[in-house]
Design a protein around this motif. Structure first.
Motif, PDB file in Angstrom:
ATOM      1  N   TYR A  20       0.823  -1.210   0.000  1.00 25.56           N
ATOM      2  CA  TYR A  20       0.000   0.000   0.000  1.00 25.56           C
ATOM      3  C   TYR A  20       0.857   1.260   0.000  1.00 25.56           C
ATOM      4  O   TYR A  20       0.559   2.229  -0.717  1.00 25.56           O
ATOM      5  CB  TYR A  20      -0.919   0.016   1.227  1.00 25.56           C
ATOM      6  N   SER A  21       1.923   1.256   0.798  1.00 22.06           N
ATOM      7  CA  SER A  21       2.778   2.447   0.912  1.00 22.06           C
ATOM      8  C   SER A  21       3.484   2.759  -0.390  1.00 22.06           C
ATOM      9  O   SER A  21       3.569   3.926  -0.810  1.00 22.06           O
ATOM     10  CB  SER A  21       3.796   2.243   2.036  1.00 22.06           C
ATOM     11  N   LEU A  22       4.004   1.730  -1.056  1.00 25.75           N
ATOM     12  CA  LEU A  22       4.729   1.949  -2.310  1.00 25.75           C
ATOM     13  C   LEU A  22       3.791   2.412  -3.416  1.00 25.75           C
ATOM     14  O   LEU A  22       4.124   3.330  -4.184  1.00 25.75           O
ATOM     15  CB  LEU A  22       5.451   0.661  -2.730  1.00 25.75           C
ATOM     16  N   ILE A  23       2.611   1.797  -3.517  1.00 25.28           N
ATOM     17  CA  ILE A  23       1.649   2.209  -4.546  1.00 25.28           C
ATOM     18  C   ILE A  23       1.223   3.656  -4.320  1.00 25.28           C
ATOM     19  O   ILE A  23       1.215   4.471  -5.251  1.00 25.28           O
ATOM     20  CB  ILE A  23       0.425   1.274  -4.547  1.00 25.28           C
ATOM     21  N   ALA A  24       0.864   3.980  -3.068  1.00 22.82           N
ATOM     22  CA  ALA A  24       0.453   5.348  -2.755  1.00 22.82           C
ATOM     23  C   ALA A  24       1.586   6.335  -3.004  1.00 22.82           C
ATOM     24  O   ALA A  24       1.355   7.458  -3.474  1.00 22.82           O
ATOM     25  CB  ALA A  24      -0.007   5.427  -1.301  1.00 22.82           C
ATOM     26  N   MET A  25       2.816   5.935  -2.704  1.00 25.00           N
ATOM     27  CA  MET A  25       3.966   6.816  -2.887  1.00 25.00           C
ATOM     28  C   MET A  25       4.156   7.175  -4.355  1.00 25.00           C
ATOM     29  O   MET A  25       4.311   8.354  -4.705  1.00 25.00           O
ATOM     30  CB  MET A  25       5.222   6.141  -2.350  1.00 25.00           C
ATOM     31  N   PHE A  26       4.112   6.184  -5.241  1.00 19.59           N
ATOM     32  CA  PHE A  26       4.320   6.445  -6.670  1.00 19.59           C
ATOM     33  C   PHE A  26       3.178   7.273  -7.259  1.00 19.59           C
ATOM     34  O   PHE A  26       3.421   8.223  -8.021  1.00 19.59           O
ATOM     35  CB  PHE A  26       4.469   5.130  -7.429  1.00 19.59           C
ATOM     36  N   ILE A  27       1.940   6.921  -6.922  1.00 22.67           N
ATOM     37  CA  ILE A  27       0.802   7.676  -7.464  1.00 22.67           C
ATOM     38  C   ILE A  27       0.801   9.097  -6.920  1.00 22.67           C
ATOM     39  O   ILE A  27       0.521  10.055  -7.641  1.00 22.67           O
ATOM     40  CB  ILE A  27      -0.524   6.967  -7.129  1.00 22.67           C
ATOM     41  N   SER A  28       1.132   9.245  -5.635  1.00 23.24           N
ATOM     42  CA  SER A  28       1.177  10.569  -5.023  1.00 23.24           C
ATOM     43  C   SER A  28       2.217  11.461  -5.685  1.00 23.24           C
ATOM     44  O   SER A  28       1.959  12.634  -5.967  1.00 23.24           O
ATOM     45  CB  SER A  28       1.470  10.437  -3.523  1.00 23.24           C
ATOM     46  N   CYS A  29       3.395  10.901  -5.937  1.00 24.07           N
ATOM     47  CA  CYS A  29       4.448  11.688  -6.605  1.00 24.07           C
ATOM     48  C   CYS A  29       3.997  12.134  -7.988  1.00 24.07           C
ATOM     49  O   CYS A  29       4.229  13.279  -8.395  1.00 24.07           O
ATOM     50  CB  CYS A  29       5.725  10.858  -6.712  1.00 24.07           C
ATOM     51  N   LEU A  30       3.337  11.254  -8.714  1.00 22.11           N
ATOM     52  CA  LEU A  30       2.893  11.581 -10.061  1.00 22.11           C
ATOM     53  C   LEU A  30       1.804  12.648 -10.055  1.00 22.11           C
ATOM     54  O   LEU A  30       1.938  13.700 -10.710  1.00 22.11           O
ATOM     55  CB  LEU A  30       2.378  10.320 -10.768  1.00 22.11           C
ATOM     56  N   LEU A  31       0.733  12.425  -9.300  1.00 21.11           N
ATOM     57  CA  LEU A  31      -0.406  13.345  -9.318  1.00 21.11           C
ATOM     58  C   LEU A  31      -0.069  14.698  -8.705  1.00 21.11           C
ATOM     59  O   LEU A  31      -0.409  15.750  -9.254  1.00 21.11           O
ATOM     60  CB  LEU A  31      -1.593  12.716  -8.591  1.00 21.11           C
ATOM     61  N   ASN A  32       0.612  14.687  -7.565  1.00 20.36           N
ATOM     62  CA  ASN A  32       0.944  15.950  -6.904  1.00 20.36           C
ATOM     63  C   ASN A  32       1.950  16.765  -7.700  1.00 20.36           C
ATOM     64  O   ASN A  32       1.890  17.993  -7.718  1.00 20.36           O
ATOM     65  CB  ASN A  32       1.485  15.688  -5.495  1.00 20.36           C
TER      66      ASN A  32
END
Length: 284
Positions: free
Chosen positions: A86-98
């Motif tokens: 969960y942490s890795l998926i959220a981290m990558f998506i967060s970096c992209l969208l933000n």
């Protein structure tokens, strides 16, 4: 005395002053790990002496008995892998969208973008607890309960992360984009091929903030996941602490397991985080 010697003396004095403080902070972690590899009785026997910080004299192959027994009782490895996923998926998506949001609000021409940014920053004052129920209703409406998407949904966009990216992108020279435009690249190509390689420290900062937010989360995981096999390591720790008998060595083993990813990610990204925060603060 020349300048090099003066600098060397200053560094030595600095380390002499900082070392006791560093040891003060690291001692609890040393005690936690050492206790996790000791038999239950020995933990309390050594508690009042320096032996509390020293590994046991038992054979090394017996050091990890607490970890093995912990996993047999509560499947701690399963919880750990869930949180890591969960942490890795959220981290990558967060970096992209933000980063895309920060880039558009800093470099692209759009009406009222400063007003939009002000509203985004204003959301930072809203307590997270007040948004839990509306978020849960949204996730349930999207059929996201007991799914990875439903869990990471609140973590993928953050006003703070958008602000960090925006401040970092503002500081980049416009000549980079102008040169890319001359080479015939469009806005998307410019972002991925030119902007991203020059923003490693900003991405490292947001990545670690996003990872920590998901890794340390407890309340949202309790609300979204009813399936035990999908629970996170924080929920697993709470479940473990509420089942008797509670063994101190196994508690320390669980805490060590939870702490290891944080230590690794800070060690790897430390220089980028410091650089990124200092850069944004200077440009703020």
């Amino acid at each position: 005395m020349n300048k090099k010697n003066i600098i060397l003396i200053k560094r030595i004095l600095f380390f002499i002053c900082v070392l006791p403080l560093a040891l003060l902070f690291i001692f609890p972690m040393i005690w936690m790990f050492v206790s996790s590899i000791k038999p239950e009785a020995q933990i309390f026997e050594d508690l009042s002496s320096i032996k509390a910080f020293l590994p046991p004299l038992t054979p090394i192959n017996q050091w990890f008995n607490n970890y093995i027994e912990l996993n047999e009782r509560f499947n701690m490895v399963g919880y750990l892998l869930n949180s890591l996923k969960y942490s890795l998926i959220a981290m990558f998506i967060s970096c992209l969208l933000n980063s895309l949001a920060g880039y558009s609000l800093s470099r692209m021409k759009m009406p009222f973008k400063n007003v939009i940014m002000s509203f985004i920053i204003a959301t930072m004052i809203i307590p997270t607890e007040t948004t839990m129920v509306p978020l849960y209703l949204i996730v349930r409406g999207l059929k996201g309960v007991n799914t990875t998407f439903g869990y990471i949904f609140p973590f993928i966009v953050s006003a703070m992360n958008i602000f960090l990216f925006r401040q970092f992108f503002i500081s980049l020279p416009k000549e980079l984009e102008e040169a890319a435009k001359i080479d015939g690249t469009n806005a998307i190509q410019t972002y991925f091929l030119v902007i991203l390689p020059n923003c490693k420290s900003a991405f490292a900062t947001v990545a670690i903030f996003s990872f920590i937010a998901v890794w340390n989360d407890f309340l949202w995981a309790i609300m979204v996941f009813s399936d035990v096999d999908k629970q996170t390591v924080q929920v697993g720790l709470q479940s473990f602490m509420s089942v008797n008998p509670v063994y101190t060595g196994q508690v320390m083993a669980a805490l060590t397991i939870i702490t290891i990813p944080m230590v690794i990610i800070y060690s790897v990204c430390q220089k980028y985080i410091v650089k990124g925060i200092a850069h944004v603060s200077a440009k703020g």
